[in-house]
Design a protein around this motif. Structure first.
Motif, PDB file in Angstrom:
ATOM      1  N   SER A  41      36.511  15.417  29.397  1.00 30.44           N
ATOM      2  CA  SER A  41      36.480  14.645  30.643  1.00 30.44           C
ATOM      3  C   SER A  41      37.805  13.905  30.844  1.00 30.44           C
ATOM      4  CB  SER A  41      35.313  13.666  30.622  1.00 30.44           C
ATOM      5  OG  SER A  41      35.480  12.747  29.568  1.00 30.44           O
ATOM      6  N   PHE A  42      38.889  14.620  30.704  1.00 31.48           N
ATOM      7  CA  PHE A  42      40.249  14.118  30.852  1.00 31.48           C
ATOM      8  C   PHE A  42      40.520  12.924  29.949  1.00 31.48           C
ATOM      9  CE2 PHE A  42      43.962  12.280  33.042  1.00 31.48           C
ATOM     10  CZ  PHE A  42      44.778  13.379  32.981  1.00 31.48           C
ATOM     11  N   SER A  43      39.983  12.945  28.774  1.00 32.91           N
ATOM     12  CA  SER A  43      40.231  11.947  27.734  1.00 32.91           C
ATOM     13  C   SER A  43      40.000  10.524  28.210  1.00 32.91           C
ATOM     14  CB  SER A  43      41.657  12.086  27.192  1.00 32.91           C
ATOM     15  OG  SER A  43      41.827  13.335  26.594  1.00 32.91           O
ATOM     16  N   ILE A  44      38.883  10.298  28.858  1.00 35.81           N
ATOM     17  CA  ILE A  44      38.558   8.943  29.307  1.00 35.81           C
ATOM     18  C   ILE A  44      38.461   8.008  28.099  1.00 35.81           C
ATOM     19  CG2 ILE A  44      36.780   7.524  30.393  1.00 35.81           C
ATOM     20  CD1 ILE A  44      36.247   9.856  32.269  1.00 35.81           C
ATOM     21  N   GLY A  45      37.916   8.495  27.010  1.00 36.56           N
ATOM     22  CA  GLY A  45      37.817   7.686  25.799  1.00 36.56           C
ATOM     23  C   GLY A  45      39.188   7.292  25.268  1.00 36.56           C
ATOM     24  N   SER A  46      40.137   8.206  25.359  1.00 43.17           N
ATOM     25  CA  SER A  46      41.495   7.904  24.899  1.00 43.17           C
ATOM     26  C   SER A  46      42.148   6.845  25.778  1.00 43.17           C
ATOM     27  CB  SER A  46      42.355   9.167  24.909  1.00 43.17           C
ATOM     28  OG  SER A  46      41.814  10.132  24.048  1.00 43.17           O
ATOM     29  N   ILE A  47      41.944   6.949  27.084  1.00 47.37           N
ATOM     30  CA  ILE A  47      42.506   5.967  28.002  1.00 47.37           C
ATOM     31  C   ILE A  47      41.859   4.602  27.765  1.00 47.37           C
ATOM     32  CG2 ILE A  47      42.746   5.348  30.439  1.00 47.37           C
ATOM     33  CD1 ILE A  47      42.919   8.405  30.992  1.00 47.37           C
ATOM     34  N   VAL A  48      40.535   4.598  27.575  1.00 49.85           N
ATOM     35  CA  VAL A  48      39.841   3.338  27.283  1.00 49.85           C
ATOM     36  C   VAL A  48      40.355   2.751  25.963  1.00 49.85           C
ATOM     37  CG1 VAL A  48      37.588   2.341  26.686  1.00 49.85           C
ATOM     38  CG2 VAL A  48      37.784   3.901  28.626  1.00 49.85           C
ATOM     39  N   TRP A  49      40.530   3.597  24.946  1.00 50.27           N
ATOM     40  CA  TRP A  49      41.060   3.125  23.668  1.00 50.27           C
ATOM     41  C   TRP A  49      42.411   2.439  23.859  1.00 50.27           C
ATOM     42  CZ3 TRP A  49      40.414   2.125  18.623  1.00 50.27           C
ATOM     43  CH2 TRP A  49      41.550   1.999  17.836  1.00 50.27           C
ATOM     44  N   LEU A  50      43.310   3.090  24.595  1.00 51.83           N
ATOM     45  CA  LEU A  50      44.647   2.528  24.771  1.00 51.83           C
ATOM     46  C   LEU A  50      44.603   1.191  25.515  1.00 51.83           C
ATOM     47  CD1 LEU A  50      46.612   5.789  25.628  1.00 51.83           C
ATOM     48  CD2 LEU A  50      46.608   4.521  23.484  1.00 51.83           C
ATOM     49  N   ILE A  51      43.755   1.080  26.536  1.00 59.20           N
ATOM     50  CA  ILE A  51      43.658  -0.171  27.296  1.00 59.20           C
ATOM     51  C   ILE A  51      43.042  -1.274  26.439  1.00 59.20           C
ATOM     52  CG2 ILE A  51      42.523  -1.278  29.273  1.00 59.20           C
ATOM     53  CD1 ILE A  51      42.850   1.430  30.749  1.00 59.20           C
ATOM     54  N   VAL A  52      41.910  -0.984  25.812  1.00 53.23           N
ATOM     55  CA  VAL A  52      41.214  -1.996  25.017  1.00 53.23           C
ATOM     56  C   VAL A  52      42.068  -2.401  23.806  1.00 53.23           C
ATOM     57  CG1 VAL A  52      39.144  -2.425  23.622  1.00 53.23           C
ATOM     58  CG2 VAL A  52      38.957  -1.229  25.787  1.00 53.23           C
ATOM     59  N   ARG A  53      42.740  -1.458  23.216  1.00 55.53           N
ATOM     60  CA  ARG A  53      43.588  -1.761  22.055  1.00 55.53           C
ATOM     61  C   ARG A  53      44.771  -2.651  22.456  1.00 55.53           C
ATOM     62  NH1 ARG A  53      44.698  -3.135  17.276  1.00 55.53           N
ATOM     63  NH2 ARG A  53      46.268  -1.985  16.159  1.00 55.53           N
ATOM     64  N   SER A  54      45.389  -2.369  23.590  1.00 53.20           N
ATOM     65  CA  SER A  54      46.517  -3.202  24.014  1.00 53.20           C
ATOM     66  C   SER A  54      46.059  -4.623  24.361  1.00 53.20           C
ATOM     67  CB  SER A  54      47.261  -2.569  25.188  1.00 53.20           C
ATOM     68  OG  SER A  54      46.421  -2.510  26.317  1.00 53.20           O
ATOM     69  N   VAL A  55      44.853  -4.753  24.961  1.00 52.43           N
ATOM     70  CA  VAL A  55      44.314  -6.084  25.263  1.00 52.43           C
ATOM     71  C   VAL A  55      43.997  -6.825  23.955  1.00 52.43           C
ATOM     72  CG1 VAL A  55      42.342  -7.303  26.265  1.00 52.43           C
ATOM     73  CG2 VAL A  55      43.450  -5.464  27.537  1.00 52.43           C
ATOM     74  N   ALA A  56      43.422  -6.134  22.998  1.00 50.58           N
ATOM     75  CA  ALA A  56      43.087  -6.763  21.716  1.00 50.58           C
ATOM     76  C   ALA A  56      44.354  -7.216  20.984  1.00 50.58           C
ATOM     77  CB  ALA A  56      42.293  -5.796  20.841  1.00 50.58           C
ATOM     78  N   ARG A  57      45.415  -6.404  21.049  1.00 49.73           N
ATOM     79  CA  ARG A  57      46.678  -6.797  20.419  1.00 49.73           C
ATOM     80  C   ARG A  57      47.259  -8.032  21.091  1.00 49.73           C
ATOM     81  NH1 ARG A  57      49.558  -0.920  19.905  1.00 49.73           N
ATOM     82  NH2 ARG A  57      48.505  -0.260  18.008  1.00 49.73           N
ATOM     83  N   ALA A  58      47.196  -8.072  22.422  1.00 44.84           N
ATOM     84  CA  ALA A  58      47.731  -9.225  23.148  1.00 44.84           C
ATOM     85  C   ALA A  58      46.942 -10.489  22.828  1.00 44.84           C
ATOM     86  CB  ALA A  58      47.715  -8.956  24.642  1.00 44.84           C
TER      87      ALA A  58
END
Length: 172
Positions: A48-65
């Motif tokens: 499904s166009f890697s929705i999980g990967s996109i969510v991972w990248l967004i959530v991970r960047s927010v968690a790092r910040a």
């Protein structure tokens, strides 16, 4: 051509997300979701166009910040934010060079050398000023290259001396 670029971007996002997942420690997993569950989400959402990967990248960047900005802890979304584990300190660059007049080691060596020279001069003056075995009893302390002895007549004022080493302009 656009389809090819879209497929390459799809695969690149997926590969990057899985690589980022692999190097993220368990205690830094975003959303406090278990590590294995994140892998399952990443792999199952590839079609499904890697929705999980996109969510991972967004959530991970927010968690790092949040972890970088919150400092020692707090609460975000009802869940406690744990402090980041301390990592080994990175080797730092060597300190910049210090000016000689600010370097304590240089100043110590300079002071030691000055004291050593003064001690040598004092010893030399004592040796040259006192009677020696080569002196004749009639003329103590004078010779072709010796300064007058303590008993010999000489200038009363040291500033009247013709010896260039005693001149006030001679830097030592």
């Amino acid at each position: 051509m656009f389809r090819v670029l879209l497929i390459i971007a799809w695969l690149a996002v997926t590969v990057y997300a899985i690589a980022d997942w692999a190097r993220t420690p368990e205690e830094e997993m975003p959303g406090r979701i278990p590590r294995i569950l994140w892998l399952i989400i990443l792999l199952l959402t590839i079609p499904s166009f890697s929705i999980g990967s996109i969510v991972w990248l967004i959530v991970r960047s927010v968690a790092r910040a949040e972890a970088g900005g919150s400092g020692s802890g707090g609460v975000a979304g009802g869940r406690p934010i744990l402090p980041r584990p301390q990592r080994a300190a990175r080797p730092t660059a060597p300190p910049p060079p210090v000016a000689p007049d600010d370097d304590p080691e240089f100043l110590f060596k300079l002071e030691r050398d000055i004291r050593r020279r003064r001690a040598e001069e004092d010893r030399r003056d004592k040796r040259e000023g006192g009677p020696s075995a080569d002196d004749s009893p009639s003329d103590p302390g004078t010779g072709p290259d010796r300064s007058p002895g303590p008993d010999s007549p000489g200038p009363a004022d040291p500033s009247d001396s013709s010896d260039p080493s005693d001149s006030p302009t001679d830097p030592r």
